[in-house]
Design a protein around this motif. Structure first.
Motif, PDB file in Angstrom:
ATOM      1  N   PHE A 111    -100.523  90.220  13.298  1.00  0.00           N
ATOM      2  CA  PHE A 111     -99.656  89.226  12.683  1.00  0.00           C
ATOM      3  C   PHE A 111    -100.124  88.965  11.251  1.00  0.00           C
ATOM      4  N   ASP A 112     -99.202  89.126  10.288  1.00  0.00           N
ATOM      5  CA  ASP A 112     -99.471  88.868   8.873  1.00  0.00           C
ATOM      6  C   ASP A 112     -98.774  87.564   8.478  1.00  0.00           C
ATOM      7  N   ILE A 113     -99.528  86.626   7.929  1.00  0.00           N
ATOM      8  CA  ILE A 113     -99.002  85.299   7.605  1.00  0.00           C
ATOM      9  C   ILE A 113     -99.118  85.042   6.104  1.00  0.00           C
ATOM     10  N   TYR A 114     -98.010  84.605   5.509  1.00  0.00           N
ATOM     11  CA  TYR A 114     -97.978  84.188   4.107  1.00  0.00           C
ATOM     12  C   TYR A 114     -97.503  82.735   4.042  1.00  0.00           C
ATOM     13  N   LEU A 115     -98.110  81.961   3.169  1.00  0.00           N
ATOM     14  CA  LEU A 115     -97.673  80.592   2.902  1.00  0.00           C
ATOM     15  C   LEU A 115     -97.028  80.537   1.525  1.00  0.00           C
ATOM     16  N   PHE A 116     -96.032  79.637   1.359  1.00  0.00           N
ATOM     17  CA  PHE A 116     -95.293  79.530   0.107  1.00  0.00           C
ATOM     18  C   PHE A 116     -95.165  78.072  -0.309  1.00  0.00           C
ATOM     19  N   LYS A 156     -99.248  71.843  -1.843  1.00  0.00           N
ATOM     20  CA  LYS A 156     -98.076  72.561  -2.337  1.00  0.00           C
ATOM     21  C   LYS A 156     -97.376  73.358  -1.233  1.00  0.00           C
ATOM     22  N   VAL A 157     -98.063  73.611  -0.136  1.00  0.00           N
ATOM     23  CA  VAL A 157     -97.496  74.456   0.920  1.00  0.00           C
ATOM     24  C   VAL A 157     -96.249  73.796   1.505  1.00  0.00           C
ATOM     25  N   SER A 158     -95.141  74.564   1.573  1.00  0.00           N
ATOM     26  CA  SER A 158     -93.897  74.009   2.101  1.00  0.00           C
ATOM     27  C   SER A 158     -93.260  74.881   3.185  1.00  0.00           C
ATOM     28  N   ARG A 159     -93.669  76.140   3.289  1.00  0.00           N
ATOM     29  CA  ARG A 159     -93.114  77.003   4.328  1.00  0.00           C
ATOM     30  C   ARG A 159     -94.044  78.184   4.564  1.00  0.00           C
ATOM     31  N   TYR A 160     -93.749  78.916   5.646  1.00  0.00           N
ATOM     32  CA  TYR A 160     -94.522  80.107   5.975  1.00  0.00           C
ATOM     33  C   TYR A 160     -93.576  81.230   6.364  1.00  0.00           C
ATOM     34  N   LYS A 161     -94.101  82.439   6.339  1.00  0.00           N
ATOM     35  CA  LYS A 161     -93.392  83.596   6.871  1.00  0.00           C
ATOM     36  C   LYS A 161     -94.408  84.492   7.554  1.00  0.00           C
ATOM     37  N   MET A 162     -94.102  84.868   8.801  1.00  0.00           N
ATOM     38  CA  MET A 162     -95.025  85.683   9.586  1.00  0.00           C
ATOM     39  C   MET A 162     -94.345  86.982   9.989  1.00  0.00           C
ATOM     40  N   PHE A 163     -95.072  88.104   9.823  1.00  0.00           N
ATOM     41  CA  PHE A 163     -94.551  89.427  10.136  1.00  0.00           C
ATOM     42  C   PHE A 163     -95.363  90.053  11.266  1.00  0.00           C
ATOM     43  N   TRP A 164     -94.714  90.925  12.055  1.00  0.00           N
ATOM     44  CA  TRP A 164     -95.419  91.742  13.042  1.00  0.00           C
ATOM     45  C   TRP A 164     -94.608  93.025  13.241  1.00  0.00           C
ATOM     46  N   ASN A 165     -95.118  93.920  14.072  1.00  0.00           N
ATOM     47  CA  ASN A 165     -94.487  95.245  14.248  1.00  0.00           C
ATOM     48  C   ASN A 165     -94.367  95.964  12.912  1.00  0.00           C
ATOM     49  N   ASN A 166     -95.485  95.963  12.165  1.00  0.00           N
ATOM     50  CA  ASN A 166     -95.511  96.637  10.858  1.00  0.00           C
ATOM     51  C   ASN A 166     -94.427  96.120   9.920  1.00  0.00           C
ATOM     52  N   GLY A 167     -94.139  94.825  10.003  1.00  0.00           N
ATOM     53  CA  GLY A 167     -93.187  94.193   9.106  1.00  0.00           C
ATOM     54  C   GLY A 167     -91.738  94.291   9.544  1.00  0.00           C
ATOM     55  N   ARG A 168     -91.489  94.953  10.694  1.00  0.00           N
ATOM     56  CA  ARG A 168     -90.105  95.093  11.149  1.00  0.00           C
ATOM     57  C   ARG A 168     -89.545  93.783  11.719  1.00  0.00           C
ATOM     58  N   ASP A 169     -90.429  92.946  12.235  1.00  0.00           N
ATOM     59  CA  ASP A 169     -90.010  91.657  12.790  1.00  0.00           C
ATOM     60  C   ASP A 169     -90.698  90.534  12.025  1.00  0.00           C
ATOM     61  N   SER A 170     -89.996  89.409  11.895  1.00  0.00           N
ATOM     62  CA  SER A 170     -90.581  88.296  11.149  1.00  0.00           C
ATOM     63  C   SER A 170     -89.950  86.984  11.588  1.00  0.00           C
ATOM     64  N   MET A 215     -91.507  88.998  24.254  1.00  0.00           N
ATOM     65  CA  MET A 215     -92.303  89.994  23.554  1.00  0.00           C
ATOM     66  C   MET A 215     -92.671  91.130  24.501  1.00  0.00           C
ATOM     67  N   ALA A 216     -92.606  92.350  24.009  1.00  0.00           N
ATOM     68  CA  ALA A 216     -93.042  93.499  24.799  1.00  0.00           C
ATOM     69  C   ALA A 216     -94.558  93.469  24.938  1.00  0.00           C
ATOM     70  N   GLU A 217     -95.035  93.942  26.056  1.00  0.00           N
ATOM     71  CA  GLU A 217     -96.481  93.957  26.297  1.00  0.00           C
ATOM     72  C   GLU A 217     -97.161  94.888  25.305  1.00  0.00           C
ATOM     73  N   GLY A 218     -98.320  94.465  24.796  1.00  0.00           N
ATOM     74  CA  GLY A 218     -99.067  95.294  23.861  1.00  0.00           C
ATOM     75  C   GLY A 218     -99.880  94.469  22.897  1.00  0.00           C
ATOM     76  N   THR A 219    -100.536  95.159  21.967  1.00  0.00           N
ATOM     77  CA  THR A 219    -101.359  94.525  20.941  1.00  0.00           C
ATOM     78  C   THR A 219    -100.568  94.432  19.636  1.00  0.00           C
TER      79      THR A 219
END
Length: 232
Positions: free
Chosen positions: A111-116, A69-83, A104-108
């Motif tokens: 990454f939050d990943i959701y599938l749809f 059923k998986v057809s797309r994904y969405k990934m967030f980083w920077n506490n959800g500010r970027d995706s 990308m700026a240097e740092g740690t």
């Protein structure tokens, strides 16, 4: 006396029944809104996430297993500010999804990943952390030091100090007594010495240290070449 007890008991039963059936009705009303929308559809989450950092860039990969059923994904980083989001095509095999993020700026990062699926039903969140490298990491790199340089006949032995854990190799080159360019790559961090064959008297060699900040990093980092003049 018995009549009073029976009357009180009957009254208590009527009140209890009213409260009970009223509560049941409220529960039915609460569940009915979910039933009317249909049963919940669960989407498989991103599996076996791996993150490889590089020079101001990072690659995030994961597996799509058996959920068709998986057809797309969405990934967030920077506490959800970027995706970032994109479509995927699920095959009958285990599929590998790769996402490359640049500038990308240097740092740690986390990454939050959701599938749809195509209906918008979502998987649970999958999270993985990774690091991006840059100028701060480069400024922390030190050229591998040597302990001593000794001549033995026409050859020169260079004994090295222990290497940093992030050192991948040492690139060394020199001109031998015939004027030919010799290149040596020291890839064993535990190797304590190397021999420079047919090294001219008062000759020189130059070397640099190569760093791999993590296993399977996207990029290698290099210190500037250092020239060592022999006066033996």
């Amino acid at each position: 006396m018995n009549i009073k007890i029976k009357t009180i008991s009957l009254l208590f039963l009527v009140v209890f029944s009213t409260i009970y059936f009223s509560a049941c009705k409220k529960m039915d009303d609460s569940y009915r809104q979910f039933i009317e929308k249909g049963e919940t559809v669960y989407i498989a989450k991103a599996d076996s996430i791996k993150i490889h950092g590089g020079n101001n860039r990072v690659e995030v990969t994961w597996l799509l297993l058996s959920d068709p059923k998986v057809s797309r994904y969405k990934m967030f980083w920077n506490n959800g500010r970027d995706s970032i989001e994109n479509s995927v095509t699920k095959t009958a095999e285990v599929d590998l999804v790769k996402v490359m993020l640049t500038n990308m700026a240097e740092g740690t990062y986390f990454f939050d990943i959701y599938l749809f699926d195509k209906m918008g039903n979502s998987s649970v969140k999958s999270t993985k952390s990774g690091r991006v490298y840059g100028e701060r990491f480069q400024s922390s790199m030190l050229t591998r030091a040597y302990r001593s340089i000794k001549r033995t006949g026409n050859d020169v032995d260079v004994e090295w100090m222990p290497a940093d854990t992030a050192v991948k190799q040492v690139d060394l080159q020199y001109l031998d007594t015939r004027g030919e360019l010799k290149k040596i790559v020291v890839v064993d961090k535990k190797q304590s010495s190397i021999r420079l064959v047919d090294m001219p008297v008062n000759g020189s060699f130059m070397y640099r240290t190569v760093f791999e900040p993590e296993l399977k990093a996207l990029d290698l980092f290099y210190t500037p070449y250092v020239t060592i003049q022999l006066t033996l």
